[in-house]
Design a protein around this motif. Structure first.
Motif, PDB file in Angstrom:
ATOM      1  N   LEU A 712      30.825  34.142  12.690  1.00  0.00           N
ATOM      2  CA  LEU A 712      31.406  32.940  12.279  1.00  0.00           C
ATOM      3  C   LEU A 712      33.001  33.079  12.770  1.00  0.00           C
ATOM      4  O   LEU A 712      33.546  34.344  13.053  1.00  0.00           O
ATOM      5  N   LYS A 746      31.307  31.050   3.484  1.00  0.00           N
ATOM      6  CA  LYS A 746      30.132  31.282   4.292  1.00  0.00           C
ATOM      7  C   LYS A 746      30.367  32.365   5.312  1.00  0.00           C
ATOM      8  O   LYS A 746      28.297  32.524   4.897  1.00  0.00           O
ATOM      9  N   ILE A 755      32.892  38.494  12.647  1.00  0.00           N
ATOM     10  CA  ILE A 755      33.725  36.981  12.342  1.00  0.00           C
ATOM     11  C   ILE A 755      35.311  37.053  13.232  1.00  0.00           C
ATOM     12  O   ILE A 755      35.436  38.170  13.504  1.00  0.00           O
TER      13      ILE A 755
END
Length: 956
Positions: A712, A746, A755
């Motif tokens: 992400l 999300k 991330i």
């Protein structure tokens, strides 16, 4: 003067002593519900009993059977500050909150005759209405010899006496099956309604043996109706009250109107005694119930003699009380005369004392005046000295003023030097930018470029244009400072120009889910003379800032209108956005050069200063307003200018297209790389935004590849997201988020393997985003890499304290980023040994929250293993996660799905039972939660390579 004050105080004390006897010791308010003979008797008894107590004032108010009026009476007594309230509630439900209000304000409340629907009162005194009703029922049953038809005329339906008397009556006749209550009506305690209701009952029922009336006003009304119908001899009439006097119950029995009436004692004297016990802090019963008795033709004459004698005694008491009052009035008059004489004597003595003291004061004042004269002379000398000191201070202040003026000149020179420095360095930037921009354009013209190469070159070209625009802003501001800014007005239609420029902001509204509207006054001429390049930069700068500081699902509104000021036409446009507020301190400095409100947003700090310069170049004005409700509104007023030599009467106005001067990079950089489109007047973009959001989520779900590790990217700069996406998309499934809040949402939904987040973002920065991710159960295990343009150690420490796993400074090497991503994901895969080798990962790099999660999940499976209906939804509810979140969390930690882990745990438990118990294969299968022995055997063979029967044979 001092003695005069003391004499005045003495006279006041004497006056208070003289009047003290008139001030009541206790004030009692009585709020009666009605105004009838029974209430009059109670009121007379209360007032008569109050005579026996010194300093007691009683005020009685009647509500005439009106709930609203009685509520006003109670509030009147509360406002007057009475010491105790005596209340007979008209109806229980409406008066309950009123009584509770008085009780909660600390005023003792005595309920008389009628209760409320609450226990918030001090004491109750009255007859037991339930027992009276039951006594009437027994009397009627006895009189009718246990058989007959009865009708009931009740008091006010909402009052507790009416309800309780009915309940007691029904309880009594329930013991006599042949006694029937054939009709019932509400007579509201009065004679006229009773007569009307009885007349209706007589028409409905041909046989009535007895009439039960709730008081002695209702009973004669019923009798009168029966008499008119000629049926009064057919039935007996029973009432309640048994008051003496003309028209009351006792006389009605003697006149053969009523067959019987039951005593309902008023007991006003006992009510007053109870009130005084409460006020004088003596012990008292909370519930006082009075007795009753029947009065019929056998004892009515005796009762009349007794009541007559009592009435005569009451009259004598009132006569004696009148005489005592007269004596007290005489005593009071004599006291006033005595006190008056004493006051005159004291006044004469006081005057003599004042004269004596005045003479002494005169001599003392003469001495004091002579001393004051000396002090004044000394003060005059001191004032002259202070004047000299002030003159010296004035000279020092003038010297400091000159120093401040000099510092101001130095500050102006420093600012000028800063601008010169920025101007020079901006000139130096233009050459290398040109050498970068031109080769990029030549490379883009090559048709043999791959898609990734072309995307990278477009990324370079876009950011080169952004740098060039920033450099031009600094140079333009320097030109304005030096008065060399060129102003080239041409004729244009502002409405057409704005509509064209709005096209650059379409996609960002969809990207940030912002509702963008453009409104204008119809039938208005917006043609004027203006420098189109500078006007466009004004518009783009204000609108870009609005989109930059508006959160998701916010609103951006542009309004175009005309107005008249000083007999001259002006054009006004406002740019408003919700979700952000500028404080008054910032508003004062917002148009200053190099001033920035929010350090989390990128920017040079000269954009609004340049906007103000361009507006003033057009002889216009710009203002800003901001508050929490409406957000921030920038208002620009431009005077309408015309030139007959440039625009003839028949020639159309010149309209400038959106790309004529300013590139869409201005909007792109302001809203994180997403162009925006407005909704013009009359158009709402809400539906299209929701459709775009749904389409974006659906496309992400379709393209999500669970076979690859998921990364992400959280960054407000679209170019950075695009660049990192290009580096990772081959080997990883990449998800993007433009803001911290969107990134958290999300991360919760997809539970990625890693991330990557920027630090400097509007709203929630990267450090706070990392801290929140590490504090949530669903995401605490995910490694986080922070990207930042700041290389200060303090910021790195904050990031690591927030739970970051790695820190990479901008500009960064793509190889370094890829290596760090690969290493963190590989390192995290060690956690997936959880159920593979059956060992506890105490020494692994696992956070405490994940360890607790693992232990809780193991214990949950162990506890619920025998439930054959156990599924992922049930496990998710017990763990506090949804089915999808539990699946991704377990899959990320163990490389197994929850169902696979449950099956493995059941099979391991079954293998243990097979080896250590005498249970059959079927029993063990059911014990560990399998729904059938055949399915258990199949799964066991797949897991261990042999069937349970083979294991038992080897064991045997």
């Amino acid at each position: 003067m001092k003695y005069t004050k003391w004499i005045t105080v003495l006279f006041c004390l004497l006056g208070l002593a003289a009047c003290r006897q008139d001030a009541p010791r206790f004030r009692i308010g009585v709020a009666q519900c009605s105004d009838d003979s029974w209430r009059h008797k109670m009121n007379d008894e209360i007032l008569r009993e109050a005579m026996f107590y010194d300093g007691v004032s009683v005020e009685i108010r009647s509500a005439a059977d009106d709930n609203r009026k009685q509520a006003e009476d109670v509030h009147y007594f509360i406002d007057k500050g009475v010491d105790l309230l005596i209340i007979s509630a008209n109806e229980a439900a409406p008066m309950t909150p009123i009584v509770e209000e008085a009780y909660q304000k600390g005023i003792p409340v005595i309920l008389v005759d009628r209760k409320i629907l609450s226990d918030k009162y001090t004491a109750y005194i009255g007859a037991d209405n339930y027992e009276i009703g039951r006594a009437v029922g027994n009397y009627i049953a006895s009189s009718l010899k246990g058989k007959g038809n009865v009708v009931e005329l009740t008091g006010l339906g909402g009052s507790t006496p009416a309800m309780e008397r009915h309940q007691g009556f029904m309880a009594a006749i329930s013991n006599y099956p042949d006694i029937k209550l054939i009709d019932k009506a509400d007579a509201a305690w009065e004679r006229e309604p009773a007569e009307v209701e009885m007349d209706s009952m007589l028409r409905r029922h041909p046989k009535i043996d007895a009439v039960y009336a709730h008081n002695d006003r209702i009973a004669p009304g019923a009798y009168q109706a029966a008499k008119k119908a000629g049926r009064e001899k057919e039935m007996i009439f029973v009432g309640i009250d048994a008051l003496p006097g003309k028209g009351n119950g006792l006389e009605l029995v003697l006149d053969n109107v009523l067959d019987a009436t039951f005593i309902y004692p008023t007991n006003g004297d006992k009510v007053m005694q109870l009130a005084m016990n409460i006020l004088e802090k003596k012990s008292y019963p909370r519930e006082t119930v009075m007795n009753t008795a029947v009065v019929d033709r056998t004892n009515a004459h005796v009762m009349q003699l007794q009541t007559t004698h009592i009435s005569e005694l009451d009259q004598k008491i009132e006569t004696l009380n009148g005489r005592i009052g007269g004596y007290l009035s005489r005593v009071a008059t004599q006291q006033v005369v005595m006190y008056g004489g004493l006051v005159i004597l004291l006044l004469v003595a006081g005057l003599l004392l004042v004269v004596y003291k005045s003479l002494r004061s005169k001599n003392r004042l003469n001495k004091e005046l002579s001393e004051q004269k000396k002090q004044v002379e000394q003060q005059r000398d001191k004032l002259e000295e202070q004047r000299d000191i002030l003159e010296e201070q004035r000279d020092k202040l003038e010297e400091q003023r000159d120093q401040l003026i000099q510092l101001s000149h130095q500050l102006e020179e420093a600012t000028h030097a800063k601008l010169v420095f920025f101007t020079n360095i901006s000139h130096d930037f233009r050459t290398p930018l040109t050498l970068v921009a031109d080769p990029v354009e030549h490379l883009l013209a090559d048709s043999s470029l791959s898609e990734d190469q072309r995307r990278m070159l477009l990324l370079v070209q876009r950011n080169v244009n952004i740098l060039l625009r920033l450099v031009n802003q600094i140079l333009d501001f320097r030109k304005y400072e030096n008065g060399k800014m060129e102003y080239t007005p041409i004729s244009l239609d502002i409405l057409s120009s704005f509509e064209g420029w709005n096209e650059s902001f379409m996609a960002a509204a969809r990207k940030k889910h912002i509702h963008f509207s453009f409104d204008y006054m119809p039938d208005t001429d917006y043609r004027t003379l203006a420098d189109v390049e500078k006007l466009e930069r004004i518009y783009f700068n204000l609108l870009s800032n609005a989109f930059k500081f508006t959160p998701e699902n916010g609103k951006v509104t542009v309004r175009l209108s005309s107005l008249t000021k000083d007999d001259h036409c002006w054009i006004r446009f406002t740019v408003a956005n919700t979700g952000s507020m500028i404080s008054a301190e910032h508003i004062r400095n917002i148009f200053d050069r190099f001033y920035k409100i929010d350090m989390h947003h990128a920017g040079s700090g000269i954009g609004l200063a340049l906007v103000k310069a361009f507006v003033e170049l057009h002889k216009g004005t710009i203002t800003v307003e901001s508050d929490e409700k409406q957000g921030t509104i920038f208002t620009v007023d431009l005077p309408v200018q015309t030139c007959e030599t440039v625009v003839s009467e028949n020639s159309p106005a010149f309209s400038v297209p959106a790309t004529s001067v300013t590139s869409t990079d201005a909007a792109t950089s302001a809203v994180a790389g997403a162009p925006v489109t407005p909704a013009t007047s009359g158009y709402s973009g809400s539906s299209s935004l929701n459709d775009a959001l749904t389409y974006e989520e659906e496309e992400l779900e379709k393209s999500y590849d669970s076979s690859k590790p998921c990364v992400l990217i959280i960054d407000d700069n679209a170019d950075i997201r695009l660049y990192v996406h290009g580096l990772l998309h081959t080997d990883y499934t990449v998800i993007e988020a433009a803001y911290g809040s969107e990134g958290i949402r999300k991360a919760m939904k997809y539970v990625p393997d890693l991330i990557i987040s920027d630090v400097m973002m509007p709203g929630m920065d990267g450090i706070e985003c990392c801290r929140r991710l590490k504090s949530e159960l669903q995401t605490c295990h995910i490694p986080v890499i922070l990207l930042t343009a700041c290389s200060l150690d303090e910021q790195r420490i904050q990031g690591y304290d927030g739970g970051a796993d790695s820190y990479i400074s901008k500009p960064f090497s793509s190889q370094l980023l890829l290596a760090r991503v690969r290493n963190l994901i590989d390192s995290h895969r060690r956690l997936k040994q959880f159920f593979g080798d059956g060992q506890t990962l105490a020494k692994e790099d696992v956070c405490d929250m994940d360890k607790d999660f693992v232990e809780k999940f193991k214990a949950l499976i162990e506890a619920k293993m025998g439930d054959s209906n156990l599924n992922v939804e049930d496990l998710g509810k017990d763990m506090g996660l949804s089915r999808v979140q539990l699946y991704r969390k377990i899959k990320s930690l163990t490389n197994y799905s929850p169902n696979e882990l449950l099956r493995i745990a059941r099979l391991k438990k079954a293998a243990s039972l097979l080896a250590s118990s005498d249970m059959t294969v079927a029993e063990i299968g059911y014990e560990v939660g399998f729904s059938s022995p055949s399915y258990f055997t199949k799964c066991y063979r797949e897991q261990f390579g042999e069937s349970p029967t083979d294991l038992l044979k080897r064991k045997g």
